[in-house]
Every structure is written in structure tokens, then in C-alpha cells.
Design an enzyme around this catalytic site. Structure first.
Site, PDB file in Angstrom:
ATOM      1  CG  MET A 268      -1.573   0.769   1.465  1.00  0.00           C
ATOM      2  SD  MET A 268      -3.390   1.303  -0.554  1.00  0.00           S
ATOM      3  CE  MET A 268      -3.505   2.877   0.373  1.00  0.00           C
ATOM      4  CD  GLU A 269      -1.472   3.430  -3.406  1.00  0.00           C
ATOM      5  OE1 GLU A 269      -1.325   2.452  -2.842  1.00  0.00           O
ATOM      6  OE2 GLU A 269      -2.582   4.181  -4.166  1.00  0.00           O
ATOM      7  CD  GLU A 303       1.740  -0.666  -3.545  1.00  0.00           C
ATOM      8  OE1 GLU A 303       1.542   0.528  -3.674  1.00  0.00           O
ATOM      9  OE2 GLU A 303       1.950  -1.348  -3.940  1.00  0.00           O
ATOM     10  CG  HIS A 306       0.512   3.448  -5.974  1.00  0.00           C
ATOM     11  ND1 HIS A 306      -0.334   4.216  -7.856  1.00  0.00           N
ATOM     12  CD2 HIS A 306       0.169   2.402  -6.843  1.00  0.00           C
ATOM     13  CE1 HIS A 306      -1.234   3.477  -7.520  1.00  0.00           C
ATOM     14  NE2 HIS A 306      -1.170   1.994  -6.828  1.00  0.00           N
TER      15      HIS A 306
HETATM   16  N1  TRP Z   1      -3.028   0.732  -4.025  1.00  0.00           N
HETATM   17  C1  TRP Z   1      -3.064  -1.173  -3.336  1.00  0.00           C
HETATM   18  C2  TRP Z   1      -2.212  -0.741  -4.251  1.00  0.00           C
HETATM   19  O1  TRP Z   1      -0.601  -0.281  -5.008  1.00  0.00           O
HETATM   20  C3  TRP Z   1      -3.826  -2.106  -3.242  1.00  0.00           C
HETATM   21  C4  TRP Z   1      -4.482  -1.927  -1.609  1.00  0.00           C
HETATM   22  C5  TRP Z   1      -3.130  -2.105  -1.021  1.00  0.00           C
HETATM   23  C6  TRP Z   1      -5.171  -2.595  -1.322  1.00  0.00           C
HETATM   24  N2  TRP Z   1      -4.128  -2.928   0.696  1.00  0.00           N
HETATM   25  C7  TRP Z   1      -5.692  -3.100  -0.185  1.00  0.00           C
HETATM   26  C8  TRP Z   1      -6.475  -2.450  -2.045  1.00  0.00           C
HETATM   27  C9  TRP Z   1      -6.396  -3.556   0.170  1.00  0.00           C
HETATM   28  C10 TRP Z   1      -8.038  -2.577  -0.956  1.00  0.00           C
HETATM   29  C11 TRP Z   1      -7.770  -3.243   0.371  1.00  0.00           C
HETATM   30  O2  TRP Z   1      -2.496  -2.060  -5.321  1.00  0.00           O
HETATM   31 ZN    ZN Z   2      -1.248   0.168  -7.083  1.00  0.00          ZN
END
Ligand code: TRP
Ligand code: ZN
Length: 878
Positions: A268-269, A303, A306
Site C-alpha cells: 500500500m502506497e 508503490e 504511486h
Molecule cells: N493501492 C494498493 C496497490 O498498490 C492496493 C491495496 C493495498 C488495497 N491494500 C489494499 C486495496 C486493501 C484494497 C484493500 O495496488
Molecule cells: Zn497500486
């Protein structure tokens, strides 16, 4: 959990937010079961949203409200409304400060969304709508605010992290301390993050193109501190690449990554504080395979990228998810292609897309790259939004060229920096920077389904004129019975009979991009001296299926001579498909199976092409998987697929035994391990050869696997040998290998997950009974998504034979697990159920049993909104 049917959200109902939040001050007092969150929000009426002062609506889920106040005055309980999904507060002034205090229970949070505990470490996951599980807030991406966060915790949580820069720290009486973080960039709540724990870090530094020094830190539990080097290396490479290729520089003084064991997705970014699934960041040569090294490189880059495509420019609403995800996947794919073998990366991505995204596009959850409705947004983090979304961006790149695309991305970042925008804005920037019209192209965002190109040709030898006729169509998908023609870039070349490339025009161009825009269209090439062989859709220039009536001899010529490496591989796949389709048909008809000798010869000649990239040879030697065959089939007959594929593999392995042995021996040298493209390629081919050799179950082959298993100094070779011994040969050997592997690695989470997956995906050892036994093993944990994926996910997605047992036991097992998981982690339950949602495509017996399993999930009681959406849409599918 919900009361009634979850409601559907529509893109057409989008409204600007009534109120903006200029600043967000948060204070967390961490306690496992009762964390107190205090927030102070500077709120102002959004001038762009209309007249008057409508009530303020805040999202909030599973929160215990302690107090609400405005401008320092506490509100009485009759001055606001608190309901299941949030808070409604009447507003009397155009600007005010709102103070809220609430309590949450991180330890009881098994959904891994909001604030939760993982092995004693506090961490957060807020995308898409997790922030509302932390405090009351306008939890939508078009509300962007400057965050200041204070974390208070006992001193045995020495590391306290949040977004931005650390601005204060100190001691608090009673064994507690605090740290305050300030993020200077306004951001939506989904990019908020907090981490607290007993963590160690590795640190490095990066000097940006303008000469600023950025501190880089990776945090892990102490036992994993030796596994961060590769991620750090990848991070620096990604930072450099984004400067060179997109002109994008990092914008804070510090960039942090934290590895977490319990995580729903890859990573997660969060601004300045990326949180990673441990499996997507930690690696060492002894414990991680080449595939893991490459996955880490691409996810770390994803990430990081992003920060511009997602954070600096974010999404207006969740229907626009592909704005950041499609673009960022395209960026990370190009990065990986530049770091490794471009052709091999493309082949891997496309074969994944064709197997899984095409299936999604043809299934009950089919949706456009920009969906127009959802019940639960977590269900739309899909292959369509990510992978097909990346293909859509790639097509723009193909149509505009490298420089035109860069002009477009520069304009996009400049125009929209600090804003929350739409897919439309992205396309408009590409158009405006290049003076082109992408009006028809926009249909890729709004129409679901995989287009089909039916191509035929005609050669006029007297006039030396070659005509290519293209007809496009797209199957109906839920809610979209009719489709309009797409704008499709079709990259192609023409081969002469000797395999050389013909000139397509008087300038001597040998490759071109045809722009298909009509339902039916013909393209004429003049001055073509002989009947050419078309090499179509080079590099997979569009996410479509192509039908063209190649003869086997033509496919063999393409395999040998096409200048486009992707199409050489693809020609081999087409040849194999054909042979396997014939075998399936013969199996059903009860005819004795026989492998086409042409296929055997084609495969032999691949092995003999020593000038080819070994990784490409490995890809070309690999038969389409059972999953891919299922995707391609009109009606899935699992038994026939398994029989055909096993027969072909067996025959190839026996016929090519000596060649494979030769290849294995040539590559079986003892180089020190490096996760570099050339070495990875050699290991890949060597281990592909080993797997084939062991298919024969000859003692000679199994001994090679035994030797490699005993002497391997890296996990790639060790895991390949283990898989060979588990998938082939006698039980005693397999059990011995499994046991010694477990004893050696039982303390290492990532290796244990690999050990679980090798067993549950094995047609030979991964019976349902064996999988149930693994679930009783101490290494299994239903609350850990990685463990669930390694056992239940591997079984139902990768163990085609055992999952599709004719008695339907595999389907019933999956339904049972999904029901249990839904109580703990709805996001994971809704993903896990996918295999049985495809019941429509199966032949009758299987179809009925799958449908019954799915129905049993529906009838099991109150489902989460996540699972309800997937199951109800799949049951309804017609
Ligand atoms: N934005 C994250 C990615 O780089 C996706 C993501 C990470 C996510 N954890 C999550 C989406 C939990 C939904 C729920 O792709
Ligand atoms: Zn992403």
C-alpha cells in the site's frame, strides 16, 4: 455485517463534497482493545458544491463514539445523529473546527482494514474505505487534507511512524512516549498510515536529480532484518527510473517501508510510509525464489511510483481507480522490462492477463476498466482495473509513441498536481499534449468484455497486392448487451516464405500499427512480392483475442523466424493449443490419444536454439496451463483438459528426454547466486528441464532432483527440486523431502508459505484430504491471508485436478472455507470464492455441483457486503 441487502453506488450519482477539510489533527493512544482516537478537523463549506449549509455527514464504521464538539463546545446527544455507518451533524457556520473522540478495538479487528494488530505490531490499511474504521471522517478521495498525527504508546513500542516528517517526540509519565508526524502534502484519508511496534530498520540514502538527499528506511521485525537488501536496491532503482523516464522526483525528506505479516493485498502506497505484505518485500537468496525477487522489485517500484500516479494526482472517486492503478501497473511493467528481459516480462504478463483477466471479463463479475456501479469497492481491485487498465494505458503509449506519451504524462502531472481527478482527465491530457482525438478510444474505459478480431487475407499476385480484412466484435457482458466498435492498435509485420521481413511500403518500413476503428475494415499493402505470412498483434498491442487461420507450418515459421519475440512465443502457444484441443476432443470421443508429431518437432527445435534467451526458451517449452485451457474452452470439461495436458506433457518429456538432459547438464553449474536477469534466465530453463525430466518418473531424473535438493544453495533451485519430488515419483521420497525442508525452514514465514503451496497445488499430493491435513498443521492460520492463499487459494486456483474431483468435493470444501472466512475477513472471503463463481462455463455435471456450492454460501446466513455482492451476482448470471 449488514442489516439488509447492501446498497449499490453509481458513478452517475457522483456529487462534489459539501465540506472540505483543510487540516486534520489526529491523536492515537494505543491500547490493544481500546485505542482512543481524538481528531480535530478544520472544516469549511465547499464553495464549488452549492448554496446553504447542509448537514455534515461523516463516515464511521465499528466506532464507539466518546464525544463530539464544535469550536470548543461539546455537543449534546440530541445535537447530532449517530447511526451504523456514521454521524450526521447540523451545521450553522461556513467554517468551524470539529473535535471528535472515539474508541476502537485493534486486537479484535481481523478484517485487516482500519487499525489492527499483526504479531503485536499496530498497523493501518485505509484504502479504499478503511479510514472510517479509525475515526469519523468524510472518507472519500476527493476530500484532501493536511494531516498531523501524534501517536502515544507504551515505551516497549519504540518505533512510532506516520506520514510525512517527524516534528516532535517526548516522554509521557507512566512508561509512555509519543511521536508527532506532519505531512506537508494534502492527501485523501485513504493514504493515511500509522505503524507502532518493536521494529528494526535498515537505512540508506538517495540523492534526487535536483540534489536533495532523501533518507530511505525499511522496517521489519528483528528476525527479518537481513532480508531487506533487495527491496532497498529495488527502491533506489525505481526512484532513479522515475526521474529518467518520467521526470518525476521524490518530494519528502524521508521514505519508509514497513513489512507486515497480516495483509490483504501486496502493498500500500501511503504517503511517505508504504506498508508491505512481508511476502512482497523480504528476500534473501537462501529463502526467496527468483520469482519472489522479481515480484518484490516490481511491487516496491509500483508503490513508489504511486507517489506521483496516485498520491500527488489522486482519484476523484473510486470508479476512477484505474486512473492510478492501470497507469501505475503500466509504469511498473515498463520498469521491470527495463531491468530484466523485456520479452519475457511481456510474455508473463500477457499469459496472466489472458488466463485470468479474460476469464473475469467473460464471467459474472465482468465490468469495465471504469466500473459504473459497485456494492463494495474492495471487490473492484480486479484484474480488469489493474491489468486491463494497464493495457489501455499501453495502447495510448503505442498510439502516441514514446515521446508523445511523455508529453501527455507531463501535462497530466502539471495540470492536476494536488488534485483528485478522473480517467477522462488523463485521456484529455494525452489528447491535448498531442493534438489527437481519442474520443472513440474512451470506449475502453466504459465497455466491458474482451473484443475479438477475426482476420482474413487475400493476395493478388499479379498486382502484388495484399489485403488484410479485420472484423471486430465484443461479447455481451452483464448490463451491456451491445457494444460499439473499439479503437484498436494492431501492430504487425509480414514475413516472406524464408522468414525474412517484407517491406510494407516504399520507405522499407517493416512493422506498422494499424488503427482498427470500424466493425469491418480492410487494409491494403502494395508492392508485396509474394504471399506473406502476417505476424499479428505483435507484443500483444491490444487486450483482444485474434482469430486467423494459420496452418501448423506457418506457426512453426513464426516460432522460428518472427522478429517479435512475443509472437514467436505466441505462435508456439497456438500450436500447442491446437494439439491440446484435439487431444481433449479425442478423449471425450474415447479415441486413443496421439500427440501430433509436428508439436514434438517444434518443441525439439526450441531446445536446440542455443542463441535464444534461456528464459524465452523456458517460456516456449511450457505448455498452456490447465487454467489457460479452461479459459479458452467453449465448455470446460475438467477431466478432458487434465487428460489432454498430462498426455502431451508425458509424451514430450519422453520424446525429448535426451535433449532435456543435455540442457539441464549444460546449465547445472555452481555459480554464486545473483538475482540478475541472465542468471535468472538460466535457472529458469534448467528448472523447467528438470520438471519435464521428472514427468517421466525415471530414476535417473528423480535422482537429479534429489541431488539438486540436497545441494542447492539458493531457494530457486531448492524449491524447484522440492516441487519436482512432490509432484512426481514415489511417496517416500516426496515425504522425506517435505519433512527435511520443513525442519530446515520452519522458522521462516515466507519459506513455510512456499512449502504449504507446493503441497496444496500438487496434483499428486494435494488431495482434499491432504489439504485438510495442512489446515490442521500449526503453520496454518485462518486469520493470516498469506496462509489462506498458500493452502486454500493454491488448491482451488492452481490444483486443477484435485479441485475438480468429479464428486464435487473440492467445490463444497471451498464453499465451507469461504463461509468460515467471511466472519473474519470479508475481503479475502470474497476473493477466495472466485473459482466457483465460474460455474456457467462448465459442462453440466460440474456446473450443477458448483452452483450448489455457491448457493450453500448464499444460504449460510448473513453475508458481508463483500461476499454478498460476488455471490449474488454470480448466482444470477445468465
Ligand atoms: N493501492 C494498493 C496497490 O498498490 C492496493 C491495496 C493495498 C488495497 N491494500 C489494499 C486495496 C486493501 C484494497 C484493500 O495496488
Ligand atoms: Zn497500486
Amino acid at each position: 455485517m449488514r442489516d439488509a441487502q447492501p446498497r449499490t453506488v453509481y458513478l452517475k450519482d457522483y456529487r462534489k463534497p459539501d465540506y472540505l477539510v483543510d487540516s486534520t489533527r489526529l491523536r492515537f493512544e494505543l491500547e490493544p482493545n481500546s485505542t482512543v482516537v481524538t481528531s480535530s478537523l478544520e472544516i469549511r463549506r465547499n464553495p464549488a458544491a452549492g448554496e446553504g449549509l447542509p448537514p455534515l455527514r461523516l463516515d464511521g464504521v465499528n466506532l464507539e463514539l466518546v464525544s463530539v464538539g464544535i469550536d470548543g463546545v461539546a455537543l449534546g446527544v440530541d445535537e447530532y445523529t449517530c447511526h451504523d455507518e456514521g454521524l450526521i451533524i447540523p451545521v450553522h457556520r461556513g467554517a468551524f473546527t470539529l473535535e471528535i473522540c472515539n474508541r476502537i478495538d485493534p486486537e479484535g479487528n481481523t478484517s485487516l482494514e482500519g487499525l489492527y494488530l499483526s504479531n503485536g505490531m499496530y498497523c493501518t490499511q485505509c484504502e479504499a474505505e478503511g479510514f472510517r474504521k479509525i475515526t469519523y471522517y468524510p472518507d472519500r478521495p476527493d476530500v484532501m487534507s493536511k494531516f498531523t498525527t501524534t501517536i502515544v504508546a507504551p515505551r516497549d513500542y519504540p518505533v512510532l511512524l506516520s506520514n510525512g516528517n517527524e516534528i516532535a517526540r517526548g516522554e509521557i509519565e507512566g512508561d509512555r512516549h509519543f511521536v508527532t508526524w506532519e505531512d506537508p502534502f494534502a492527501k485523501p484519508a485513504y493514504l493515511f498510515a500509522l505503524v507502532a511496534g518493536r521494529l528494526e530498520k535498515v537505512e540508506d540514502q538517495f540523492t534526487t536529480m535536483s540534489g536533495r538527499k532523501v533518507t530511505l528506511q525499511i522496517f521489519t521485525e528483528p528476525k527479518n532484518i537481513g532480508k531487506c537488501e533487495h527491496a532497498m536496491h529495488s527502491l533506489k532503482a525505481a526512484m532513479r527510473w522515475d526521474e529518467e523516464v518520467y521526470g518525476r522526483e521524490y518530494d519528502l525528506d524521508i521514505f519508509m517501508i514497513v513489512a507486515v505479516d497480516h495483509f490483504n493485498m501486496g502493498a500500500m502506497e501511503n504517503k511517505g510510509l508504504n506498508i508491505f505484505n512481508s511476502a512482497c518485500v523480504l528476500a534473501s537468496p537462501e529463502t526467496a525464489t527468483d520469482a519472489a525477487f522479481q515480484r518484490i522489485e516490481s511491487i516496491v517500484a509500483h508503490e513508489y511510483f504511486h507517489n506521483w500516479s496516485g498520491n500527488r494526482v489522486t482519484c476523484r472517486d473510486w470508479f476512477q481507480l484505474s486512473l492510478k492503478e492501470g497507469f501505475t501497473v503500466f509504469r511498473d511493467a515498463e520498469f521491470s522490462a527495463d531491468m530484466n528481459s523485456r520479452a519475457v516480462k511481456r510474455i508473463e504478463d500477457v499469459s496472466m492477463l489472458r488466463t485470468t483477466q479474460f476469464a473475469e471479463d467473460a464471467g459474472p463479475m465482468s465490468h469495465p476498466v471504469r466500473p459504473d456501479s459497485y456494492m463494495e469497492i474492495s471487490n473492484f481491485y480486479t484484474l480488469t482495473v489493474y491489468e486491463k487498465g494497464a493495457e489501455v494505458v499501453r495502447m495510448i503509449h503505442t498510439l502516441l509513441g514514446e515521446e508523445g506519451f511523455r508529453r501527455g504524462s507531463d501535462l497530466y502531472f502539471e495540470r492536476h498536481d494536488g488534485c483528485a481527478v478522473t480517467c477522462e482527465d488523463f485521456v484529455a491530457a494525452m489528447e491535448d499534449a498531442n493534438g489527437v482525438d481519442l474520443k472513440q478510444f474512451r470506449r475502453w474505459y466504459s465497455q466491458a468484455g474482451t473484443p475479438l478480431l477475426e482476420i482474413s487475407d487475400d493476395y493478388d499476385s499479379a498486382g502484388e497486392r495484399y489485403t488484410l480484412s479485420v472484423r471486430q466484435s465484443c461479447p455481451a457482458t452483464p448490463g451491456q448487451p451491445e457494444k460499439k466498435p473499439f479503437h484498436i492498435p494492431l501492430k504487425l509485420g509480414l514475413l516472406a516464405g524464408d522468414g525474412s521481413e517484407l517491406a510494407l511500403d516504399t520507405d522499407g518500413t517493416r512493422e506498422t500499427v494499424l488503427e482498427i476503428t470500424e466493425a469491418e475494415q480492410a487494409f491494403v499493402f502494395e508492392g508485396i512480392p509474394e504471399r506473406p505470412l502476417p505476424s499479428l498483434l505483435r507484443g500483444f498491442s491490444a487486450p483482444v483475442r485474434v482469430r486467423y487461420d494459420y496452418t501448423p507450418a506457418q506457426l512453426r515459421l513464426l516460432m522460428r523466424a518472427d522478429s517479435d519475440a512475443f509472437n514467436r512465443w505466441d505462435a508456439g502457444q497456438r500450436l500447442a493449443f491446437r494439439a491440446l484441443a484435439q487431444l481433449q476432443q479425442d478423449f471425450r470421443a474415447g479415441v486413443e490419444l496421439q500427440l501430433q508429431p509436428e508439436l514434438m518437432e517444434a518443441y525439439r527445435s526450441i531446445l536446440q536454439q542455443e542463441d535464444l534467451d534461456p528464459a524465452l526458451v523456458a517460456e516456449m517449452l511450457t505448455l498452456p496451463s490447465a487454467q489457460t485451457l479452461a479459459e479458452e474452452a467453449e465448455v470446460i470439461d475438467a477431466e478432458a483438459i487434465i487428460a489432454a495436458r498430462n498426455f502431451a506433457e508425458q509424451n514430450l518429456a519422453e520424446a525429448l528426454f535426451e535433449d532435456l538432459l543435455e540442457t539441464f547438464r549444460r546449465l547445472d553449474h555452481d555459480k554464486p547466486y545473483r538475482p540478475l536477469a541472465d542468471d535468472i534466465a538460466e535457472r529458469r530453463l534448467k528448472n523447467t528441464a528438470l520438471a519435464y525430466l521428472c514427468v517421466t518418473e525415471k530414476e535417473e531424473a528423480l535422482q537429479l532432483a534429489d541431488t539438486q535438493f540436497a545441494s542447492a544453495t539458493n531457494m530457486t533451485d531448492s524449491a524447484a527440486a522440492l516441487a519436482a519430488l512432490v509432484n512426481r515419483g514415489d511417496d517416500q521420497r516426496a515425504q522425506a523431502a517435505l519433512q527435511s525442508f520443513y525442519e530446515r525452514w520452519k522458522e521462516d514465514d515466507q519459506v513455510v508459505e512456499l512449502w504449504l503451496a507446493v503441497q496444496s497445488s500438487s496434483p499428486k499430493r494435494g488431495s482434499l484430504e491432504a489439504v485438510r491435513a495442512l489446515m490442521a498443521h500449526p503453520a496454518f492460520e485462518l486469520t493470516n491471508p498469506n496462509r489462506v492463499r498458500s493452502v486454500i487459494g493454491a488448491f482451488s486456483n492452481r490444483n486443477f485436478l484435485q479441485f475438480h474431483q468429479p464428486d464435487g468435493s473440492g467445490f463444497r470444501f471451498l464453499a465451507e472455507q469461504v463461509i468460515a472466512l467471511d466472519k473474519l475477513n470479508p475481503q479475502i472471503a470474497a476473493r477466495l470464492v472466485t473459482p466457483i463463481t465460474r460455474w456457467k462455463k462448465y459442462c453440466q455435471g460440474q456446473q450443477e455441483m458448483m452452483h450448489a456450492a455457491l448457493q450453500s454460501v448464499m444460504d449460510s446466513g448473513q453475508l458481508s457486503a463483500d461476499l454478498y455482492e460476488v455471490v449474488s451476482k454470480s448466482l444470477k448470471a445468465d
